[in-house]
Design a protein around this motif. Structure first.
Motif, PDB file in Angstrom:
ATOM      1  N   ILE A 135       0.840  -1.200   0.000  1.00 52.40           N
ATOM      2  CA  ILE A 135       0.000   0.000   0.000  1.00 52.40           C
ATOM      3  C   ILE A 135       0.872   1.245   0.000  1.00 52.40           C
ATOM      4  CG2 ILE A 135      -1.728   1.314   1.301  1.00 52.40           C
ATOM      5  CD1 ILE A 135      -2.720  -1.397   2.405  1.00 52.40           C
ATOM      6  N   GLY A 136       1.961   1.211   0.768  1.00 51.74           N
ATOM      7  CA  GLY A 136       2.880   2.343   0.832  1.00 51.74           C
ATOM      8  C   GLY A 136       2.378   3.426   1.761  1.00 51.74           C
ATOM      9  N   GLY A 137       1.884   4.514   1.202  1.00 48.87           N
ATOM     10  CA  GLY A 137       1.469   5.633   2.049  1.00 48.87           C
ATOM     11  C   GLY A 137       0.148   6.232   1.601  1.00 48.87           C
ATOM     12  N   PHE A 237       2.244   3.908   5.801  1.00 48.76           N
ATOM     13  CA  PHE A 237       2.272   5.276   6.314  1.00 48.76           C
ATOM     14  C   PHE A 237       0.911   5.920   6.127  1.00 48.76           C
ATOM     15  CE2 PHE A 237       6.816   4.835   5.615  1.00 48.76           C
ATOM     16  CZ  PHE A 237       7.353   5.582   6.649  1.00 48.76           C
ATOM     17  N   ILE A 238       0.423   6.604   7.151  1.00 47.51           N
ATOM     18  CA  ILE A 238      -0.709   7.500   6.974  1.00 47.51           C
ATOM     19  C   ILE A 238      -0.301   8.842   7.560  1.00 47.51           C
ATOM     20  CG2 ILE A 238      -3.114   8.000   7.528  1.00 47.51           C
ATOM     21  CD1 ILE A 238      -3.705   5.065   7.508  1.00 47.51           C
ATOM     22  N   LEU A 255       5.299  15.171  -1.729  1.00 47.05           N
ATOM     23  CA  LEU A 255       4.001  14.664  -2.154  1.00 47.05           C
ATOM     24  C   LEU A 255       3.963  14.319  -3.645  1.00 47.05           C
ATOM     25  CD1 LEU A 255       1.588  17.019  -0.177  1.00 47.05           C
ATOM     26  CD2 LEU A 255       2.200  14.672   0.334  1.00 47.05           C
ATOM     27  N   ARG A 256       5.106  14.083  -4.229  1.00 44.35           N
ATOM     28  CA  ARG A 256       5.087  13.746  -5.651  1.00 44.35           C
ATOM     29  C   ARG A 256       4.415  12.391  -5.857  1.00 44.35           C
ATOM     30  NH1 ARG A 256       8.311   9.661  -6.761  1.00 44.35           N
ATOM     31  NH2 ARG A 256      10.293   9.318  -5.716  1.00 44.35           N
ATOM     32  N   ARG A 261       0.362   6.378  -2.078  1.00 39.46           N
ATOM     33  CA  ARG A 261      -0.586   5.689  -2.943  1.00 39.46           C
ATOM     34  C   ARG A 261      -1.706   6.624  -3.383  1.00 39.46           C
ATOM     35  NH1 ARG A 261      -0.520   1.356  -5.990  1.00 39.46           N
ATOM     36  NH2 ARG A 261       0.747   0.347  -4.368  1.00 39.46           N
ATOM     37  N   LYS A 262      -2.201   7.453  -2.447  1.00 38.69           N
ATOM     38  CA  LYS A 262      -3.305   8.353  -2.772  1.00 38.69           C
ATOM     39  C   LYS A 262      -3.248   9.567  -1.857  1.00 38.69           C
ATOM     40  CE  LYS A 262      -6.811   8.207  -5.721  1.00 38.69           C
ATOM     41  NZ  LYS A 262      -8.026   7.397  -5.584  1.00 38.69           N
ATOM     42  N   LEU A 263      -3.665  10.714  -2.397  1.00 34.28           N
ATOM     43  CA  LEU A 263      -3.741  11.964  -1.648  1.00 34.28           C
ATOM     44  C   LEU A 263      -5.208  12.360  -1.522  1.00 34.28           C
ATOM     45  CD1 LEU A 263      -0.992  13.939  -3.649  1.00 34.28           C
ATOM     46  CD2 LEU A 263      -0.636  12.483  -1.650  1.00 34.28           C
TER      47      LEU A 263
END
Length: 401
Positions: A135-137, A237-238, A255-256, A261-263
């Motif tokens: 998932i990553g972040g 990460f959240i 934030l690139r 994963r999603k913003l």
């Protein structure tokens, strides 16, 4: 006499978990000896011939004693090293050495209302994870009180993870912040568990004038890249932020695309989301107060029409509104929660039984953040439109309301 220097308050209550490693290092046993906590000079003099353990956040010199052979002085922080992590337990190491809070949340998505897109995406992320993809972040930016940190807890509960409250400001004050952060990751990955690393209000760490803060952020960027590149599924990460101006101005690369994963941008709730939130909080408060309520009182509460309630609040507080959008509700989710509690208290304790009075009095006891922080809210919402460069595109944020 043994003098143990530590900044860990938990040691002031229990020495037993130290004794084994202390004996291995020094050949001296400390278990079973009466400790003296935070000794004063008179304590040292009184016990100079006794076999006593002193525990203090400072060295004996601070109270006028150099170590003339009287003490075996040990800095406990030096004991929390790679070789005794297994003995102490990784969570205890993180708590005692770094002051990090680790806990297993008792909430999941059933405890959330509204934010359908966010919850649906999170379910999709979970399926990706089941298929072997990291998932990553996840980055959550938006209005205070919209449930950013609460989502992190619910996500952790839903996916069977523990939450690590990763206080980067605290880590930045350690002797070697970059090494400390790396050690945190190593310990977590070696534990065999899965974690959500909560980076709450991360914008507070973006201080270009503070070398240590920049060192932590640099290491964090590397670790975020490694998690995605190496497909590390154990850590998610959240990150949350109430204001992204500092991030945009100082470190837009943070934030690139690809790093998270999603913003998401969490706005005030839509009227439909507000309705779902009121229904959830009414149910929660009925369960909490039911044993103090008569059948008629429960019936009164259950018969309140949520749609009418929302309309009445919206009319009562119209002058406080900042957002010129009829589909946006005046209160944040946190304020809806507080309002619901106030309504129950006013009804059950203050005996306000007229519904219009009950709604009016409860609503006027809560000043909406739209009004109390009007300028800040307007600036925050305007960020949707003013950033659009290649390194940092606010349009990449999915709006949640």
């Amino acid at each position: 006499m043994i003098w143990i220097v530590t900044h860990n308050n938990s040691l002031y209550k229990d020495l037993t978990h130290l004794s084994k490693k202390f004996y291995e290092k020094t050949g001296k046993k400390i278990a079973g000896k009466k400790p003296i906590y935070m000794p004063e000079k008179k304590d040292v003099i009184a016990n100079v011939l006794n076999d006593v353990v002193f525990i203090a956040p400072y060295y004996p010199e601070k109270i006028g004693f150099d170590n003339y052979g009287f003490f075996s002085v040990v800095d406990f922080d030096d004991f929390i090293t790679d070789e005794n992590i297994e003995y102490l337990g990784e969570e205890q190491v993180l708590k005692e050495r770094l002051g990090l809070r680790i806990y297993k949340p008792k909430v999941a998505f059933k405890n959330m209302a509204g934010a359908k897109k966010l919850i649906n995406d999170a379910q999709m992320f979970r399926k990706m994870e089941q298929m072997g993809q990291t998932i990553g972040g996840i980055f959550l930016f938006g209005v205070p009180g919209t449930g950013k940190s609460f989502f992190a807890e619910c996500f952790a509960g839903e996916t069977g993870r523990k939450v690590v409250d990763l206080d980067l400001s605290y880590i930045s004050y350690t002797d070697n912040p970059s090494k400390t952060l790396l050690k945190v990751f190593e310990i977590l990955l070696e534990s065999g568990d899965k974690f959500v690393l909560l980076l709450d209000e991360i914008e507070k760490v973006f201080d270009t004038n503070n070398y240590r803060s920049m060192q932590v952020l640099g290491r964090l960027l590397t670790l975020l890249n490694d998690i995605v590149k190496e497909n590390i599924q154990e850590l998610v990460f959240i990150a949350t932020a109430n204001n992204i101006t500092k991030i945009r101005d100082n470190n837009p690369e943070f934030l690139r695309k690809g790093r998270f994963r999603k913003l998401y941008f969490l706005n005030f709730p839509s009227m439909q989301s507000a309705k779902e939130m009121f229904s959830l909080y009414f149910s929660m408060n009925i369960r909490k107060f039911e044993k103090y309520m008569s059948i008629l009182q429960v019936s009164f509460i259950k018969n309140i029409k949520i749609e009418n309630l929302i309309r009445k609040i919206d009319v009562l507080l119209q002058e406080y509104k900042v957002i010129n959008d009829n589909d946006k509700f005046i209160y944040t989710p946190a304020e809806i929660n507080v309002f619901t509690e106030e309504l129950f208290i006013n009804y059950l304790i203050n005996k306000i039984t007229d519904l219009d009075d009950l709604i009016s009095i409860s609503a006027k006891e809560i000043t909406p953040i739209q009004f109390s922080a009007r300028d800040s809210i307007q600036k925050m919402l305007s960020q949707n439109n003013i950033y659009s460069d290649s390194a940092f595109d606010i349009k990449a944020f999915t709006e949640i309301s």
